[in-house]
Design a protein around this motif. Structure first.
Motif, PDB file in Angstrom:
ATOM      1  N   GLY A   1       0.811  -1.215   0.000  1.00  0.00           N
ATOM      2  CA  GLY A   1       0.000   0.000   0.000  1.00  0.00           C
ATOM      3  C   GLY A   1       0.839   1.258   0.000  1.00  0.00           C
ATOM      4  N   LEU A   2       0.149   2.386   0.049  1.00  0.00           N
ATOM      5  CA  LEU A   2       0.813   3.686   0.055  1.00  0.00           C
ATOM      6  C   LEU A   2       1.190   4.088   1.473  1.00  0.00           C
ATOM      7  CD1 LEU A   2      -1.436   5.753  -2.403  1.00  0.00           C
ATOM      8  CD2 LEU A   2       0.523   4.307  -2.936  1.00  0.00           C
ATOM      9  N   THR A   3       2.301   4.820   1.582  1.00  0.00           N
ATOM     10  CA  THR A   3       2.610   5.445   2.864  1.00  0.00           C
ATOM     11  C   THR A   3       1.687   6.645   3.046  1.00  0.00           C
ATOM     12  OG1 THR A   3       4.242   6.965   1.924  1.00  0.00           O
ATOM     13  CG2 THR A   3       5.035   4.776   2.611  1.00  0.00           C
ATOM     14  N   PHE A   4       1.635   7.167   4.248  1.00  0.00           N
ATOM     15  CA  PHE A   4       0.805   8.339   4.509  1.00  0.00           C
ATOM     16  C   PHE A   4       1.240   9.520   3.641  1.00  0.00           C
ATOM     17  CE2 PHE A   4       0.002  12.271   6.944  1.00  0.00           C
ATOM     18  CZ  PHE A   4      -1.376  12.201   7.019  1.00  0.00           C
TER      19      PHE A   4
ATOM     20  N   ASP B   1      -9.071  -0.603   0.634  1.00  0.00           N
ATOM     21  CA  ASP B   1      -8.972  -1.031  -0.753  1.00  0.00           C
ATOM     22  C   ASP B   1      -8.169  -0.039  -1.596  1.00  0.00           C
ATOM     23  OD1 ASP B   1     -10.028  -2.952  -2.896  1.00  0.00           O
ATOM     24  OD2 ASP B   1     -10.615  -1.008  -3.702  1.00  0.00           O
ATOM     25  N   LEU B   2      -8.361   1.254  -1.355  1.00  0.00           N
ATOM     26  CA  LEU B   2      -7.694   2.280  -2.160  1.00  0.00           C
ATOM     27  C   LEU B   2      -6.220   2.442  -1.800  1.00  0.00           C
ATOM     28  CD1 LEU B   2     -10.384   5.134  -2.281  1.00  0.00           C
ATOM     29  CD2 LEU B   2      -9.639   3.687  -4.189  1.00  0.00           C
ATOM     30  N   PHE B   3      -5.902   2.331  -0.508  1.00  0.00           N
ATOM     31  CA  PHE B   3      -4.553   2.691  -0.053  1.00  0.00           C
ATOM     32  C   PHE B   3      -3.736   1.530   0.509  1.00  0.00           C
ATOM     33  CE2 PHE B   3      -7.252   6.455   0.306  1.00  0.00           C
ATOM     34  CZ  PHE B   3      -6.533   7.353  -0.473  1.00  0.00           C
ATOM     35  N   GLY B   4      -4.359   0.399   0.762  1.00  0.00           N
ATOM     36  CA  GLY B   4      -3.626  -0.729   1.300  1.00  0.00           C
ATOM     37  C   GLY B   4      -3.440  -0.637   2.805  1.00  0.00           C
TER      38      GLY B   4
ATOM     39  N   LYS C   1      -0.422  -0.491   4.514  1.00  0.00           N
ATOM     40  CA  LYS C   1       0.846   0.033   5.020  1.00  0.00           C
ATOM     41  C   LYS C   1       0.660   1.126   6.071  1.00  0.00           C
ATOM     42  CE  LYS C   1       4.410   0.163   2.375  1.00  0.00           C
ATOM     43  NZ  LYS C   1       5.356   0.502   1.280  1.00  0.00           N
ATOM     44  N   ASP C   2      -0.040   2.192   5.726  1.00  0.00           N
ATOM     45  CA  ASP C   2      -0.295   3.283   6.673  1.00  0.00           C
ATOM     46  C   ASP C   2      -1.804   3.500   6.819  1.00  0.00           C
ATOM     47  OD1 ASP C   2       2.252   3.825   7.467  1.00  0.00           O
ATOM     48  OD2 ASP C   2       2.560   5.562   6.171  1.00  0.00           O
ATOM     49  N   PHE C   3      -2.534   2.400   6.847  1.00  0.00           N
ATOM     50  CA  PHE C   3      -3.996   2.493   6.858  1.00  0.00           C
ATOM     51  C   PHE C   3      -4.517   3.359   8.000  1.00  0.00           C
ATOM     52  CE2 PHE C   3      -7.909   0.893   8.841  1.00  0.00           C
ATOM     53  CZ  PHE C   3      -8.814   1.206   7.838  1.00  0.00           C
ATOM     54  N   THR C   4      -3.997   3.174   9.205  1.00  0.00           N
ATOM     55  CA  THR C   4      -4.526   3.889  10.371  1.00  0.00           C
ATOM     56  C   THR C   4      -4.408   5.391  10.205  1.00  0.00           C
ATOM     57  OG1 THR C   4      -3.932   2.030  11.802  1.00  0.00           O
ATOM     58  CG2 THR C   4      -4.373   4.138  12.875  1.00  0.00           C
ATOM     59  N   ALA C   5      -3.237   5.852   9.742  1.00  0.00           N
ATOM     60  CA  ALA C   5      -3.020   7.294   9.572  1.00  0.00           C
ATOM     61  C   ALA C   5      -3.882   7.854   8.448  1.00  0.00           C
ATOM     62  CB  ALA C   5      -1.547   7.569   9.294  1.00  0.00           C
ATOM     63  N   ILE C   6      -3.955   7.122   7.337  1.00  0.00           N
ATOM     64  CA  ILE C   6      -4.741   7.595   6.191  1.00  0.00           C
ATOM     65  C   ILE C   6      -6.231   7.613   6.535  1.00  0.00           C
ATOM     66  CG2 ILE C   6      -5.400   7.107   3.789  1.00  0.00           C
ATOM     67  CD1 ILE C   6      -2.588   5.760   3.510  1.00  0.00           C
ATOM     68  N   TRP C   7      -6.699   6.543   7.175  1.00  0.00           N
ATOM     69  CA  TRP C   7      -8.108   6.499   7.562  1.00  0.00           C
ATOM     70  C   TRP C   7      -8.422   7.603   8.564  1.00  0.00           C
ATOM     71  CZ3 TRP C   7     -12.848   6.099   6.807  1.00  0.00           C
ATOM     72  CH2 TRP C   7     -13.774   5.993   7.841  1.00  0.00           C
ATOM     73  N   GLY C   8      -7.477   7.911   9.451  1.00  0.00           N
ATOM     74  CA  GLY C   8      -7.705   8.988  10.419  1.00  0.00           C
ATOM     75  C   GLY C   8      -7.984  10.312   9.726  1.00  0.00           C
ATOM     76  N   MET C   9      -7.231  10.609   8.664  1.00  0.00           N
ATOM     77  CA  MET C   9      -7.439  11.866   7.934  1.00  0.00           C
ATOM     78  C   MET C   9      -8.744  11.853   7.137  1.00  0.00           C
ATOM     79  SD  MET C   9      -5.161  14.047   8.652  1.00  0.00           S
ATOM     80  CE  MET C   9      -5.372  15.232   7.318  1.00  0.00           C
ATOM     81  N   LEU C  10      -9.056  10.703   6.530  1.00  0.00           N
ATOM     82  CA  LEU C  10     -10.306  10.621   5.771  1.00  0.00           C
ATOM     83  C   LEU C  10     -11.522  10.638   6.695  1.00  0.00           C
ATOM     84  CD1 LEU C  10      -9.363   8.070   2.966  1.00  0.00           C
ATOM     85  CD2 LEU C  10      -9.877  10.502   2.698  1.00  0.00           C
ATOM     86  N   ALA C  11     -11.373  10.044   7.880  1.00  0.00           N
ATOM     87  CA  ALA C  11     -12.460  10.096   8.864  1.00  0.00           C
ATOM     88  C   ALA C  11     -12.681  11.534   9.323  1.00  0.00           C
ATOM     89  CB  ALA C  11     -12.135   9.202  10.057  1.00  0.00           C
ATOM     90  N   LEU C  12     -11.587  12.287   9.456  1.00  0.00           N
ATOM     91  CA  LEU C  12     -11.701  13.703   9.812  1.00  0.00           C
ATOM     92  C   LEU C  12     -12.454  14.463   8.725  1.00  0.00           C
ATOM     93  CD1 LEU C  12     -10.938  16.084  11.680  1.00  0.00           C
ATOM     94  CD2 LEU C  12      -8.781  16.259  10.422  1.00  0.00           C
ATOM     95  N   ALA C  13     -12.132  14.166   7.462  1.00  0.00           N
ATOM     96  CA  ALA C  13     -12.833  14.805   6.341  1.00  0.00           C
ATOM     97  C   ALA C  13     -14.318  14.461   6.384  1.00  0.00           C
ATOM     98  CB  ALA C  13     -12.221  14.355   5.022  1.00  0.00           C
ATOM     99  N   ALA C  14     -14.623  13.177   6.650  1.00  0.00           N
ATOM    100  CA  ALA C  14     -16.024  12.760   6.720  1.00  0.00           C
ATOM    101  C   ALA C  14     -16.756  13.477   7.854  1.00  0.00           C
ATOM    102  CB  ALA C  14     -16.107  11.243   6.905  1.00  0.00           C
ATOM    103  N   ASN C  15     -16.056  13.697   8.951  1.00  0.00           N
ATOM    104  CA  ASN C  15     -16.669  14.409  10.083  1.00  0.00           C
ATOM    105  C   ASN C  15     -16.962  15.868   9.752  1.00  0.00           C
ATOM    106  OD1 ASN C  15     -16.895  12.317  11.943  1.00  0.00           O
ATOM    107  ND2 ASN C  15     -14.788  12.540  12.643  1.00  0.00           N
ATOM    108  N   ILE C  16     -16.197  16.438   8.832  1.00  0.00           N
ATOM    109  CA  ILE C  16     -16.510  17.791   8.358  1.00  0.00           C
ATOM    110  C   ILE C  16     -17.872  17.776   7.669  1.00  0.00           C
ATOM    111  CG2 ILE C  16     -15.857  19.604   6.712  1.00  0.00           C
ATOM    112  CD1 ILE C  16     -12.920  18.834   7.264  1.00  0.00           C
ATOM    113  N   GLY C  17     -18.075  16.747   6.838  1.00  0.00           N
ATOM    114  CA  GLY C  17     -19.389  16.591   6.187  1.00  0.00           C
ATOM    115  C   GLY C  17     -20.495  16.429   7.202  1.00  0.00           C
TER     116      GLY C  17
END
Length: 208
Positions: free
Chosen positions: A13-16, A137-140, A142-158
């Motif tokens: 996967g991708l790094t953060f 699925d999109l990012f793998g 590798k850094d799932f926790t960090a990436i999901w944390g940022m996307l979850a933050l974006a979702a919380n903005i919504g």
């Protein structure tokens, strides 16, 4: 032999850092924000249904039964995603969600509105389960926790801006027609952004 085992042990996967520099991240964020904004219409549903002429007691019964549909869909969503894939599941639910709003826009029939309500509640719980699976699925891994944390933050903005904006549209117009139209547009944005996120992922894989 040891080298091969070490390589296999490293999650793919991708790094953060790679993720936040990739268009995949921003398309995914837009999709998540749009879907979550639309899901906040839940707080407007009771008033909307009453505004169509349905008795408040009937609305309460409809909402209770529809809530059961949400519980069932949350339980089933993981299993369905395992069988047909998180992407297909997400797009399918987005289409159902959009269709529910089209029905809300176009009829005042209590029976048809109840069907749309069931469709709505089937999808309203989607972000809680599928967004994490989509991120994986999109990012793998590798850094799932960090990436999901940022996307979850974006979702919380919504989540934070969705209900005030949808409520304001009703306050300004005195009808839910514009609010529902905006929800349909947001779902279209969600689906287009999700497609672009997956397309960007494929292009990145081909380059590698």
């Amino acid at each position: 032999m040891v080298t091969n085992e070490l390589e296999e042990a490293v999650p793919e996967g991708l790094t953060f850092a790679e993720a936040i520099r990739s268009p995949i991240f921003y398309f995914a964020a837009i999709a998540f924000i749009s879907f979550v904004m639309v899901s906040t219409f839940t707080q407007q549903l009771q008033v909307f249904l009453v505004s169509t002429g349905i008795n408040i007691v009937q609305v309460g019964a409809m909402m209770s039964m529809a809530s059961i549909a949400m519980i069932i869909s949350k339980i089933a969503m993981g299993s369905i995603s395992d069988k047909i894939g998180s992407k297909t599941t997400y797009i399918g639910l987005a289409v159902i969600f959009t269709t529910a709003f089209i029905i809300f826009f176009s009829t005042s029939s209590p029976i048809i509105l109840f069907v749309a309500l069931l469709m709505y509640y089937m999808c309203a719980g989607t972000p809680n389960v599928l967004h994490q699976l989509i991120t994986l699925d999109l990012f793998g891994k590798k850094d799932f926790t960090a990436i999901w944390g940022m996307l979850a933050l974006a979702a919380n903005i919504g989540l934070a801006i969705g209900n005030p904006i949808l409520g304001l549209l009703y306050d300004l117009t005195g009808t839910y027609q514009l609010t529902i139209t905006v929800c349909i547009v947001l779902m279209i944005i969600c689906m287009v952004s999700f497609f672009l996120a997956n397309h960007s992922k494929k292009k990145r894989s081909q380059i590698r």
